[in-house]
Structure formats: C-alpha cells, structure tokens
Enzyme design. Structure first.
Site, PDB file in Angstrom:
ATOM      1  N   SER A 116      38.338  47.264  33.849  1.00 34.52           N
ATOM      2  CA  SER A 116      38.499  46.010  33.119  1.00 34.52           C
ATOM      3  C   SER A 116      37.167  45.277  33.060  1.00 34.52           C
ATOM      4  O   SER A 116      36.214  45.618  33.767  1.00 34.52           O
ATOM      5  CB  SER A 116      39.534  45.129  33.809  1.00 34.52           C
ATOM      6  N   LYS A 117      37.138  44.257  32.225  1.00 32.63           N
ATOM      7  CA  LYS A 117      35.926  43.460  32.084  1.00 32.63           C
ATOM      8  C   LYS A 117      35.561  42.820  33.422  1.00 32.63           C
ATOM      9  O   LYS A 117      34.394  42.655  33.748  1.00 32.63           O
ATOM     10  CB  LYS A 117      36.166  42.399  31.014  1.00 32.63           C
TER      11      LYS A 117
END
Ligand code: GLU
Length: 505
Positions: free
Chosen positions: A262-263
């Site tokens: 994920s970011k």
C-alpha cells in the site's frame, strides 16, 4: 482461434494515480504483445462517473511516455476499434444490452436501494439470484405491461444478468490453470443503469474485449472473482469461440509482514508506489513518484518485470528487448510477489553504471545548477565517470562530490584531528611548491612527481595523502587524490592547499 493476431489491452479506470501494480500489469501485456508481434491497446474504463478523477487519464499516459512503453492503438493513439473511452461508447453498449434482454439472458429490475436494503434485513446473506429474483420487482416477476408502464412513467431501472444456477463455469487461466465454480454462487449482477445510460464495468469490459478483438486478458488478481461471470457473459452472447484467454497476475505484497502493498508502506519505508508524482486534485495531497525520486525508467521496468515472473535462469539485468524475448506467462507465479524496494534501489544503481557518463552528466547538470554552480558538461562527465559507482541515485552525486565545484569552507573537526599532524602545514607547503613548479599537471605526472618527492624526503605516503585530502575536500572522502587535483586544476589545488595551511596551521 489459433491464427488470430495477438491483441491485448491495458484498461485502467481513471480514478487516481496509476498504482505500481497497474504498471506491472501493463508491462506484462506489453511484453506479451511485442513478443507475439501483436497489438497493445489503451482503453479507458470510465463508466463509473462517481469515481472519475480529473487528470488521471493524462497522468497514466504520461507515466507510460516516461517509461518508454508504447501503445499501438487506443485513447490518444487512434485505431480502427474506437472510440477507446468507454464513456463515448454508450450506444454500442445499449445495443448489446438489448441483445441480452431479447434473448432472455438479462432482465429489467426496478428495486430501489431502500427495497434492496429491506430484503437484506429480511433474508440472511441475501443475494439477488435465481432463488430470490421472483420475490423482487423486475421483468421476471411483473407483466410486460407493468414493466412498460413504469418505464414510460420515467422510473429508473437497472438491467441484471440472469445467471442460470447449477451450471459449471470453467475459467482456463494461463497462470492458475483451471478454476471451476458452480454458477449458483454468482448473483445477478447489474450490467446497465438507466439513470446514467451507462453499463457497469462487467458488461462494458466484455463487449469491448470482444469488439476490440482482444485475445488475451492479462490483469491483476483482484479481477479473478469476476472471471466466471465474464465467461458466462461470453456464453450468453454466443462469443465462446473468440473468448480471450485469461491470465490473472499475483498480488504485490508489502516489503515485510503480510498483506498487499500500500501507499502507506511506501511512506513509512521511503519509496514511491506511483510512477510519477501525483497531486490529488481534491485533497491537495502530494504523493511521490519514481520519476521525481530519481529512479531511471529502465530500472523500474526491470525491477517490476521480475515481481511475479522470472525467466528461470539467474540473469537479473535485462533490457526491454530481452524482457520481451524471455517473458513467459506460464512462468508467472501464483503466489504474491514481495515488493523488495531495496532490490529496486540496487537496480537503479546498476542502470546508472550501465548508462554512458554523458547521459548521467546530463541528468546531473540541473542538480549542479540548482546549487548555484555553473559547470561544463564535459567536466561533469569526468566527475561522473569517477563517482557514479558510488551512488544509487543521480542526485546523490552532489553530496558525494560537491568538492569538485566548491572549495571547503571548513574542515571536518574529527578528520582534521586525526589527519592534520604537526608536520602537515610544512609538508603541504612543500607539496604546493612542488605542484606549482609542474608544467605538466596531468594526473600521471603529478602522481610521478609527488611519489618521487615523498620517497626522497622519506615521508609516509598515508600522512601526505590524508592531509592533502583534508585540504582539498575538507573531510576524509572522495576518490584517488590526483583524480581530484587533476580535475579541479592547478590553480584551485594550490589555493586550497595554501588556505588549509593558513587555517589549520
Ligand atoms: N478497469 C479495470 C481496472 O481498472 C480493468 C480490469 C481488466 O483488465 O479487465 O483495472
């Protein structure tokens, strides 16, 4: 089927910046298309207007321009199968919705969101399917007149796919093998909404893949659950013979621990998850990109190519041509691929080494200028050739070698204490005098003259070189001494030596 020209597509929805997993999907499609002399299509799947984000389409195009990945047809590329933006294909989808309705493969439903919620509260694990559809308000439970009356009165409706229960659905996936399910577990998916006159993803995706003559659907694992429904849709249209082959790629996993990348992992560990910097038009938030963080496109491509695929030999560094030649869907892994960002940094380092000094110098020039220094490209080229092996990013060159441009203003205390001895001032004055007398200031000649002098005087090589380095660099780092003095030149070398003598005494 066997003699159809290979045609694959990358079909993002313009809902924000392109995630790095999407870039990998596009790359695999690209390798596959090029390997087979096929076509690579760029389609925009923008039928969900609620999720549309301004600028996303241009961002995606710019990302591929930066990576050097070219499409053969599609949005902004043209071609014979357009338009390639789904929002411009309304009439086409309407026609196919009609075909399904006429053939009793789909039906019209009027249930409002409130009615659906009520049903969900009534029935545990409610699913709109063969077991419940007759309890609902649709063209199967109502008379044709009633349905027409509602439509004429302007009631909004959806078209749902009529999934026949108890059928075996087989997805033949090139990576996962045969995936078989019973159609009874599927619900009657909404294919079309009268409110915006647009199809949902499922219908548009199938109709377009068919009309655009797509032969292989290579996409992320998150679409695997939709594949049985897609197979049934091909069947409902009678397009089984030209149904594309599916290949669902594995997930990209966090660098450590469990779960998908994920970011937040990127923010926490300091790496981007988007190809380019992205300014969110709504929140104004800024996300970092590979380009702006100093990654070379070749490094990103090579790194991504090996996330979930490997050619089976030990070769890691591969050019685009080699990737195209070696890529093999059958060798893609089913298991998730860990996003090893340290490996990505290693790739960047390797590609810096592979590039010519000239190319790296060109990238270094604006960085040097940003520090207020004017420099010739040919000078930078020489520095790059000496220093590029020591950095992972071009911008790191500045810290590694700013002494080539700026004389030290102060001398690192610790190094000075260790390296500047009682005799250093006298020795450095002698050295300055010696170098001043040299007509030929080439690296070889300095090397020769200085060594002869050290020997003659009986000085230690280490003590001389350490003090010399401190004078020229201001600290204990840098390449071989004459690679420094030779490049900065005689005048600058003498000035730095004499200044060190006067400051450090
Ligand atoms: N529009 C889908 C996406 O955003 C495409 C899925 C597919 O390739 O079928 O990824």
């Amino acid at each position: 089927m066997a003699d159809r020209k290979v045609r694959v597509r990358f079909a993002p929805s313009p809902t924000g910046p392109l995630h790095i997993g999407g870039v990998r999907t596009a790359l695999y499609n690209y390798f596959f298309a090029k390997q087979h002399g096929g076509d690579f299509i760029f389609r925009i799947e923008d039928t969900d207007s609620n999720r549309f984000v301004e600028g996303a389409e241009e961002y995606i195009l710019e990302s591929f321009r930066w990576l050097g990945v070219k499409f053969d047809e599609g949005v902004s590329f043209g071609g014979n199968h357009g338009p390639y933006r789904q929002s411009e294909r309304r009439d086409i989808y309407k026609k196919y919705v009609k075909v399904l309705l006429e053939n009793d493969k789909a039906y019209i439903a009027f249930d409002s969101p409130e009615e659906l919620d009520k049903k969900r509260a009534e029935i545990d694990n409610f699913q709109y399917d063969a077991s419940t559809r007759l309890q609902m308000r649709n063209s199967l439970s109502m008379s044709a007149e009633e349905v027409q009356a509602l439509i004429d009165a302007g009631h909004q409706y959806v078209v749902r796919f009529k999934v026949e229960p108890g059928e075996k659905v087989v997805v033949n996936d090139l990576i996962r093998g045969l995936v078989t399910i019973d159609s009874s577990i599927l619900d009657d998916k909404v294919l079309y909404k009268s409110a915006d006159e647009l199809p949902t993803y499922h219908l548009a995706n199938i109709v377009d893949d068919h009309l655009m003559e797509v032969t292989h659907v290579i996409r992320g694992e998150e679409w695997l659950p939709s594949a049985p429904l897609h197979v049934l849709l091909y069947r409902a249209f009678g397009w089984d013979d030209t149904m594309p082959q599916f290949a669902h790629l594995s997930l990209l996993l966090k660098p450590e621990g469990n779960g998908k990348l994920s970011k937040r992992d990127g923010d926490r560990l300091g790496f981007p998850v988007f190809p380019l910097e992205w300014h969110d038009p709504k929140s104004g938030a800024l996300s970092s990109g590979f380009r702006e963080s100093g990654y070379l496109p070749e490094a990103v491509i090579n790194f991504l190519a090996l996330l979930g695929w490997n050619p089976g030999d030990d070769v890691e560094l591969m050019s685009m041509e080699q990737l195209i030649e070696k890529f093999d869907l059958a060798k893609c892994s089913k298991a998730g691929a860990r996003f090893d960002y340290k490996k990505m940094i290693w790739f960047n380092h390797e590609y810096i080494l592979q590039k010519s000094d000239r190319e790296i110098a060109e990238k270094f020039l604006p960085i040097v200028e940003a520090h207020g220094v004017k420099a010739e490209l040919s000078y930078l080229e020489k520095i790059v050739s000496l220093m590029k092996g020591r950095v992972n990013f071009v911008h790191e060159l500045w810290d590694a070698c700013s002494f080539y441009f700026i004389a030290p203003v102060e001398y690192d205390e610790k190094t000075a204490k260790k390296r500047w001895k009682e005799n250093s001032a006298r020795q450095m004055t002698e050295l300055a005098d010696l170098l001043e007398g040299l007509e030929d200031f080439s690296i070889e000649n300095q090397d020769h003259a200085v060594h002869a002098w050290i020997e003659e005087k009986g000085y230690g090589m280490g003590e001389i070189m350490n003090a010399f380095r401190l004078a020229l660099v201001g600290e204990g780092k840098g390449p071989q001494m004459f690679d420094i003095s030779g490049l900065i030149g005689k005048e600058e070398t003498l000035a730095r030596l004499r200044r060190a003598v006067s400051v450090l005494a």
